[in-house]
Design an enzyme around this catalytic site. Structure first.
Site, mmCIF file in Angstrom:
data_model
loop_
_atom_site.group_PDB
_atom_site.id
_atom_site.type_symbol
_atom_site.label_atom_id
_atom_site.label_comp_id
_atom_site.label_asym_id
_atom_site.label_seq_id
_atom_site.Cartn_x
_atom_site.Cartn_y
_atom_site.Cartn_z
ATOM 1 N N TYR A 135 1.039 -1.014 0.080
ATOM 2 C CA TYR A 135 -0.057 -0.141 -0.029
ATOM 3 C C TYR A 135 1.031 1.268 -0.035
ATOM 4 C CZ TYR A 135 -3.536 -3.678 1.570
ATOM 5 O OH TYR A 135 -4.389 -4.717 1.374
ATOM 6 N N HIS A 151 0.400 -11.840 1.016
ATOM 7 C CA HIS A 151 -0.557 -11.089 0.286
ATOM 8 C C HIS A 151 -1.358 -11.797 -0.655
ATOM 9 C CE1 HIS A 151 -1.416 -6.404 -0.321
ATOM 10 N NE2 HIS A 151 -2.625 -7.319 -0.590
ATOM 11 N N SER A 166 -12.687 -5.919 1.640
ATOM 12 C CA SER A 166 -13.673 -5.101 0.826
ATOM 13 C C SER A 166 -15.035 -5.129 1.248
ATOM 14 C CB SER A 166 -13.455 -5.410 -0.867
ATOM 15 O OG SER A 166 -12.308 -4.917 -1.193
ATOM 16 N N PRO A 167 -15.401 -5.247 2.751
ATOM 17 C CA PRO A 167 -16.618 -5.643 3.154
ATOM 18 C C PRO A 167 -17.912 -4.758 2.755
ATOM 19 C CG PRO A 167 -15.347 -4.617 4.826
ATOM 20 C CD PRO A 167 -14.312 -4.742 3.706
ATOM 21 N N GLY A 192 -18.135 -3.839 -0.446
ATOM 22 C CA GLY A 192 -17.810 -4.020 -1.907
ATOM 23 C C GLY A 192 -17.319 -2.733 -2.433
ATOM 24 N N GLY A 201 -17.075 0.127 -1.605
ATOM 25 C CA GLY A 201 -17.826 1.418 -1.376
ATOM 26 C C GLY A 201 -19.189 1.158 -2.308
#
Ligand SMILES: NC(=O)c1ccc[n+]([C@@H]2O[C@H](COP(=O)([O-])OP(=O)(O)OC[C@H]3O[C@@H](n4cnc5c(N)ncnc54)[C@H](OP(=O)(O)O)[C@@H]3O)[C@@H](O)[C@H]2O)c1
Length: 329
Positions: free
Chosen positions: A57, A125, A204-205, A207, A209
């Site tokens: 990141y 990762h 990404s819970p 989605g 956003g």
């Protein structure tokens, strides 16, 4: 905020963590450092004790940011970071690399950037097809015995890899995508994790956003935003997938919550060893997301959600083809 334990590892974290990627990478320009530090510290003040980052990141910048932001209360939080890539001179990923010597180098560099003497949770990762997972697990096992790492994790690993890794060094957590619009882990992954006593950290819970209702077919993304190349975020896919968000909005209204909170509460209700890590760069959304931990979904609510969404087919792949190839099956 309530605490959860990731599988049999004994690693206790807040029921919701904070995904820190978007503060430095992935969704457009990085957040101003002072604002990012404020947001991370505000999360801690609201009970979040689980912070997710990765070497990739930035690369590197997000770990450095966490090192600074978390230093006043380092002993009260759990930091998860990840290894497994090479980077070119422009900072772009130039391939996978989970060779043992590289894992060791990344661990030492991450410890410095994170301004700490131990990494609480060290994930691979992506599964590296060129390095047997036993060698990866063995290297992390050595790092654990040397005191540099506390727990081992995998990301987007398939069940065969999980079993092989776990036989060498118990895996504390798998971090893979899981949400109301990506439910594939329910087929094989969740039963395997339950059997082996491994915790699950859905990334990404929200989605990315979309499940919050803040994105529609007219939304434009910054040129650096990863969603520009995600098939599920093409304008046509967004238009088709709006039906899912509309239904989620109705469910949220009935429950007196927001769609983001329902998306998080739904994940929390699946299993007591699931710990979602929503990401945001905005204080008011942090407040909203943290509130998702207090939304209780009953068996009737869960059944109603299942029925409401049953006939909706989500359009578009969640990764472009070249990245899909990196997902281990
Ligand atoms: N292991 C892996 O390969 C992997 C892959 C992806 C992500 N991750 C980790 O998982 C974390 C979370 O995943 P993610 O960031 O991809 O997706 P996410 O948490 O599902 O969604 C983040 C996006 O949603 C927006 N958002 C957040 N809360 C919102 C709200 N209440 N209302 C409206 N919009 C909201 C954010 O925008 P704003 O910033 O504008 O609020 C951001 O664009 C990352 O930070 C990272 O740590 C891991």
């Amino acid at each position: 905020m309530q605490k959860r334990t990731l599988g049999n590892s004994g690693l206790e974290v807040s029921a919701l963590g904070l995904g820190c990627m978007g503060l430095s990478y992935g969704y457009g320009p990085a957040t101003d450092t002072a604002d990012a530090i404020k947001l991370i510290r505000a999360a801690f003040e609201r009970g979040v004790t689980f912070f997710d980052t990765a070497e990739a990141y930035g690369p590197y910048k997000n770990e450095t940011l966490l090192g600074e932001a978390l230093s006043p209360f380092r002993d009260k939080v759990v930091i998860a970071t990840k290894f497994g890539f090479n980077f070119g001179p422009d900072g772009g990923q130039s391939g996978m690399n989970s060779r043992p010597a590289h894992i060791r180098e990344v661990a030492d560099a991450a410890l410095k950037r994170l301004n700490t003497d131990v990494i609480d949770l060290f994930y691979q990762h992506r599964v590296d097809p060129d390095v047997p997972i036993e060698d990866v697990a063995g290297t992390v096992k050595d790092l654990i015995s040397e005191g540099k790492v506390k727990h081992f994790g995998l990301s987007e690993a398939g069940v065969r890899t999980i079993r092989r890794a776990h036989a060498v060094q118990p895996v504390a957590a798998l971090q893979s995508e899981y949400s109301l619009w990506w439910r594939e882990p329910e087929q094989d992954i969740l039963p395997t994790l339950e059997e082996l006593g491994i915790g699950f950290v859905p990334f990404s819970p929200l989605g990315k956003g979309f499940l919050t209702g803040a994105i529609n077919e007219a939304t434009t993304f910054d040129s650096k935003d990863f969603r520009n190349v995600v098939p599920r975020f093409s304008a046509e896919a967004r238009k088709a997938n709006q039906a899912l968000v509309d239904r989620l909005g109705e469910i949220a209204r009935d429950k007196g919550a927001t769609p983001a909170q329902i998306a998080l509460a739904w994940l929390l209700a699946r299993k007591p060893w699931i710990v979602p890590i929503p990401g945001t760069t905005k204080m008011h959304r942090l407040e909203e997301n943290v509130g998702g931990a207090t939304v209780q979904l009953t068996a009737d609510d869960l059944a109603a959600i299942e029925t409401a969404l049953a006939d909706i087919k989500v359009e578009g792949d969640r990764y472009p083809a070249h990245l899909q190839a990196r997902v281990d099956r």
